[in-house]
Design a protein around this motif. Structure first.
Motif, PDB file in Angstrom:
ATOM      1  N   UNK A 115      95.449 -14.029  73.844  1.00  0.00           N
ATOM      2  CA  UNK A 115      95.381 -14.753  75.122  1.00  0.00           C
ATOM      3  C   UNK A 115      94.517 -13.982  76.117  1.00  0.00           C
ATOM      4  N   UNK A 116      93.801 -14.757  76.969  1.00  0.00           N
ATOM      5  CA  UNK A 116      92.972 -14.148  78.002  1.00  0.00           C
ATOM      6  C   UNK A 116      93.541 -14.552  79.355  1.00  0.00           C
ATOM      7  N   UNK A 117      93.648 -13.593  80.273  1.00  0.00           N
ATOM      8  CA  UNK A 117      94.194 -13.901  81.601  1.00  0.00           C
ATOM      9  C   UNK A 117      93.720 -12.876  82.611  1.00  0.00           C
ATOM     10  N   UNK A 118      93.862 -13.247  83.870  1.00  0.00           N
ATOM     11  CA  UNK A 118      93.599 -12.324  84.969  1.00  0.00           C
ATOM     12  C   UNK A 118      94.832 -11.430  85.073  1.00  0.00           C
ATOM     13  N   UNK A 119      94.646 -10.122  84.905  1.00  0.00           N
ATOM     14  CA  UNK A 119      95.812  -9.232  84.956  1.00  0.00           C
ATOM     15  C   UNK A 119      96.449  -9.285  86.334  1.00  0.00           C
ATOM     16  N   UNK A 120      97.743  -9.563  86.379  1.00  0.00           N
ATOM     17  CA  UNK A 120      98.452  -9.670  87.668  1.00  0.00           C
ATOM     18  C   UNK A 120      98.711  -8.275  88.242  1.00  0.00           C
ATOM     19  N   UNK A 121      99.141  -8.207  89.519  1.00  0.00           N
ATOM     20  CA  UNK A 121      99.443  -6.878  90.104  1.00  0.00           C
ATOM     21  C   UNK A 121     100.384  -6.070  89.212  1.00  0.00           C
ATOM     22  N   UNK A 122     101.289  -6.783  88.515  1.00  0.00           N
ATOM     23  CA  UNK A 122     102.080  -6.123  87.472  1.00  0.00           C
ATOM     24  C   UNK A 122     102.195  -7.118  86.325  1.00  0.00           C
ATOM     25  N   UNK A 199     106.160 -28.375  61.812  1.00  0.00           N
ATOM     26  CA  UNK A 199     105.585 -28.172  63.141  1.00  0.00           C
ATOM     27  C   UNK A 199     105.814 -26.758  63.660  1.00  0.00           C
ATOM     28  N   UNK A 200     104.824 -26.213  64.357  1.00  0.00           N
ATOM     29  CA  UNK A 200     104.962 -24.870  64.940  1.00  0.00           C
ATOM     30  C   UNK A 200     104.309 -24.851  66.313  1.00  0.00           C
ATOM     31  N   UNK A 201     104.990 -24.232  67.280  1.00  0.00           N
ATOM     32  CA  UNK A 201     104.423 -24.120  68.631  1.00  0.00           C
ATOM     33  C   UNK A 201     103.309 -23.080  68.604  1.00  0.00           C
ATOM     34  N   UNK A 202     102.128 -23.440  69.144  1.00  0.00           N
ATOM     35  CA  UNK A 202     100.969 -22.522  69.176  1.00  0.00           C
ATOM     36  C   UNK A 202     100.830 -21.837  70.513  1.00  0.00           C
ATOM     37  N   UNK A 203     100.955 -22.630  71.607  1.00  0.00           N
ATOM     38  CA  UNK A 203     100.743 -22.112  72.960  1.00  0.00           C
ATOM     39  C   UNK A 203     101.720 -22.749  73.929  1.00  0.00           C
ATOM     40  N   UNK A 204     101.984 -22.018  75.007  1.00  0.00           N
ATOM     41  CA  UNK A 204     102.771 -22.582  76.112  1.00  0.00           C
ATOM     42  C   UNK A 204     102.048 -22.237  77.414  1.00  0.00           C
ATOM     43  N   UNK A 210      98.597 -24.031  85.208  1.00  0.00           N
ATOM     44  CA  UNK A 210      97.888 -23.993  83.924  1.00  0.00           C
ATOM     45  C   UNK A 210      97.775 -22.609  83.306  1.00  0.00           C
ATOM     46  N   UNK A 211      98.464 -21.605  83.874  1.00  0.00           N
ATOM     47  CA  UNK A 211      98.394 -20.231  83.320  1.00  0.00           C
ATOM     48  C   UNK A 211      99.021 -20.175  81.925  1.00  0.00           C
ATOM     49  N   UNK A 212      98.381 -19.406  81.049  1.00  0.00           N
ATOM     50  CA  UNK A 212      98.936 -19.211  79.699  1.00  0.00           C
ATOM     51  C   UNK A 212     100.220 -18.379  79.806  1.00  0.00           C
ATOM     52  N   UNK A 213     101.277 -18.826  79.120  1.00  0.00           N
ATOM     53  CA  UNK A 213     102.563 -18.132  79.173  1.00  0.00           C
ATOM     54  C   UNK A 213     102.918 -17.495  77.834  1.00  0.00           C
ATOM     55  N   UNK A 214     102.587 -18.194  76.739  1.00  0.00           N
ATOM     56  CA  UNK A 214     102.936 -17.657  75.412  1.00  0.00           C
ATOM     57  C   UNK A 214     101.959 -18.178  74.376  1.00  0.00           C
ATOM     58  N   UNK A 215     101.752 -17.383  73.344  1.00  0.00           N
ATOM     59  CA  UNK A 215     100.892 -17.815  72.237  1.00  0.00           C
ATOM     60  C   UNK A 215     101.408 -17.203  70.940  1.00  0.00           C
ATOM     61  N   UNK A 216     101.302 -17.964  69.860  1.00  0.00           N
ATOM     62  CA  UNK A 216     101.872 -17.504  68.590  1.00  0.00           C
ATOM     63  C   UNK A 216     100.855 -17.636  67.469  1.00  0.00           C
TER      64      UNK A 216
END
Ligand code: F6R
Ligand code: MG
Ligand code: MG
Length: 381
Positions: A115-122, A199-204, A210-216
């Protein structure tokens, strides 16, 4: 700062049998990633082990599906395979399905969660890693973390979570995916992800922004190779806190073990046992299936950690319950529902046995009506 967190895992040899990874293999993998950090290709890197699988945890700025990063993982697993071959470890090179790297490890054996994201303050993240099971093992806990307010209190208490989360669900048979938004489409979601063989969850993603929360990792080795070549033991990344579920809300589903597919010969149902790193060594009937949770704080891409999150006596009860479930299921021996239904078994010897007996079957009553006909009849009754 935009960071990519890539977790790439493979089983390239077991020590002993399919129970663990040899320290020499691990050291070889560590040498490769240390070198890549030094060269500046990675910001930071770490290794995790669960059963006979090793995961590379890598941070960088190359984005997901990067040839550089996938190439590093490929190189590390190839070198570890050489060590495994030299020591004649079990199933050396098991998950390396191709002889040449062609830019991306997906479809070549290893499992990938990125997953790619803007790193939060923590930026607290948790990496879950399981052995002797399959990617759909994450379906139930992901539902509880992101859509069940009886488990994740934040869904009620934190206004940032009130808009719910969207789940991307993969149909592993067709390779197609569908996005379902909760809470509105909760029942449709559950109708699909309760069917764990398919079925399998790929992303949440968080609906609010719209921020990415989880990926498998959802690669299914058996489907990639068209025959049994090992288990697709899965990894998953989950972001925690401040608008995402808290660390404790993410871990809570694991406090009550449930039953997953996998275990001996990938052909049995068994409890998923949450364990500390040192107990991620499945040996009883090659199991029961294990899961570890590695917590990291990111600091400008540096991996601060891991913390061994199931190394907590609060999970002792779950481990005890998993043992009880294991005993109950083992009592069933080779009988379903401990053994998976025949079409699900990864070593399907049944067709061979049926072939052998083909000539010896004889008719004693009229054949059953086809299934479609029977269900139509029920509708008009
Ligand atoms: C399950 C697993 C093991 C093996 C079993 C038989 O994912 O890896 O349970 O299936 O040990 O292994 P082989 O057929 O290699 O002897
Ligand atoms: Mg193995
Ligand atoms: Mg494994």
């Amino acid at each position: 700062m935009r960071i990519t967190l890539s977790v790439i895992k493979a089983d390239v040899g077991g020590y002993v049998g399919h129970s663990s990874v040899h320290p020499d293999m691990l050291e070889t993998i560590r040498e490769v990633i240390r070198e890549e950090v030094k060269k500046g290709n990675l910001i930071d890197a770490d290794t995790l082990v669960c059963g006979d699988d090793t995961a590379l945890v890598m941070t960088h700025t190359h984005g997901v599906d990067s040839e550089i990063v996938h190439g590093i993982a490929w190189k590390a697993f190839e070198k570890a395979t050489q060590v495994a071959k030299k020591l004649k470890l079990y199933g050396a090179g098991q998950d390396i399905l191709s002889t040449a790297f062609s830019g991306n490890v997906k479809g070549m054996g290893p499992g990938v969660a990125e997953m790619e994201f803007e790193e939060r303050p923590s930026e607290p993240v948790i990496i879950f890693f399981a052995d002797k099971t399959s990617p759909s093992a994450w379906n139930l806990p992901l539902y509880e973390m992101f859509a069940d307010p009886m488990v994740c209190a934040g869904l009620v208490i934190d206004p940032k979570m009130h808009d719910g989360f969207t789940f991307e669900v993969l149909d592993t048979y067709t390779g197609k995916a569908v996005k379902l938004s909760t809470p509105a489409e909760l029942y449709e979601l559950l109708a699909l992800i309760g069917a764990v063989e398919r079925y399998a969850v790929r992303n949440v993603w968080r609906n609010h922004d719209g921020e990415i929360a989880a990926t498998a990792s959802t690669q299914r080795l058996s489907l990639i190779a068209g025959k049994y070549v090992g288990k697709d033991d899965p990894v998953m990344i989950v972001r925690a806190q401040a608008g995402f579920p808290a660390v404790g809300e993410i871990l809570e589903p694991f406090a009550r073990p449930w039953i997953v597919e996998g275990w001996m010969r990938g052909s049995h149902n068994g409890p998923l046992m949450p364990v500390s790193f040192r107990y991620a060594t499945p040996t009883r009937f090659d199991g029961p299936p294990r899961v570890i949770a590695a917590g990291y704080q990111l600091a400008e891409g540096k991996l601060i950690g891991p913390r061994d999150l199931f190394d907590d006596p609060a999970f002792d009860k779950a481990r005890e319950q998993a043992q009880i479930i294991a005993d109950i299921l083992r009592r069933q021996g080779i009988f379903e529902p401990h053994r998976l239904p025949s079409e699900e078994m990864e070593y399907t010897t049944l067709p061979k046995i049926l072939k052998k007996l083909e000539e010896r079957f004889y008719e004693v009553e009229a054949p059953k009506k086809p299934v479609e006909e029977t269900s139509e009849k029920h509708d008009v009754d």
